[in-house]
Design an enzyme around this catalytic site. Sequence first.
Site, short mmCIF file in Angstrom:
data_model
loop_
_atom_site.label_atom_id
_atom_site.label_comp_id
_atom_site.label_asym_id
_atom_site.label_seq_id
_atom_site.Cartn_x
_atom_site.Cartn_y
_atom_site.Cartn_z
CE1 TYR A 12 -4.37 -1.90 4.59
CE2 TYR A 12 -3.50 0.12 4.72
CZ TYR A 12 -3.87 -1.10 4.30
OH TYR A 12 -4.36 -1.00 2.40
CB SER A 28 -0.48 -0.26 1.03
OG SER A 28 -1.01 0.95 1.08
#
Length: 250
Positions: free
Chosen positions: A154, A141
Amino acid sequence: MSHTLFDLTGRVALVTGSSRGLGRAIAAGLAAAGATVVLNGRDPDRLEAARAELGAEAVAFDVTDEAAVSAGVAALTERHGGIDILVNNAGFQHRQPMLELALADWEAVLRTDLTSAFVVGRAVASGMLERGRGKIINICSVQTALARPSIAAYTAAKGGLRNLTQAMTAEWAGHGLQVNGIAPGYFDTELTAALVADADFSAWVTGRTPAGRWGRTEDLVGPAVFLASDASAFVNGQVLFVDGGMTAVV
């Protein structure tokens, strides 16, 4: 010559978390390039719908359950003779300020977004190492390199996934495996629909992204096919950012 390099005919690809969103788009792209694609997810109904639409195979198991992963990978290996391409895509997001974040929620994100790549990656790599070839693609990501408030777990998981990609490379590249990552930016999917609909947030994304738009799921197909194919035979331990330039600018 160039077309042959990207041809995945005869390759078996397992894509985790592929019943919807980015995983489903990547699976469809690999199938279009000739691969025999096996979808994976935990929701049987959603998985079956994706399988029927893509004309692919599907196997339902929890990527955080080591016993279930071992059984699923063993069944696929017996049926196909091995898995040539693994895309570790399974993951989820939990937004909450760190001071309010329960330890159980922190651990759930790390287990799904990071530990699952270790569990599934190790199970699949075992067969790849025996055959002396294989491709592993870990879906990272922009949070692999950047941070925002309220997504600490995350961010930690995706940063760890980049380092896990390098660790896999360090141990397995010498045995014929290529292990790399793809780091998507902000993509318009059903999981981000609420964010896309938020005018202020959407304006922030498009303003922060030099390309001036959200990513589209099809934007990931080319990078995934490249990293899954012979075209990337000497690419190892890298994370390819597919983010419209977001991480290239201040």
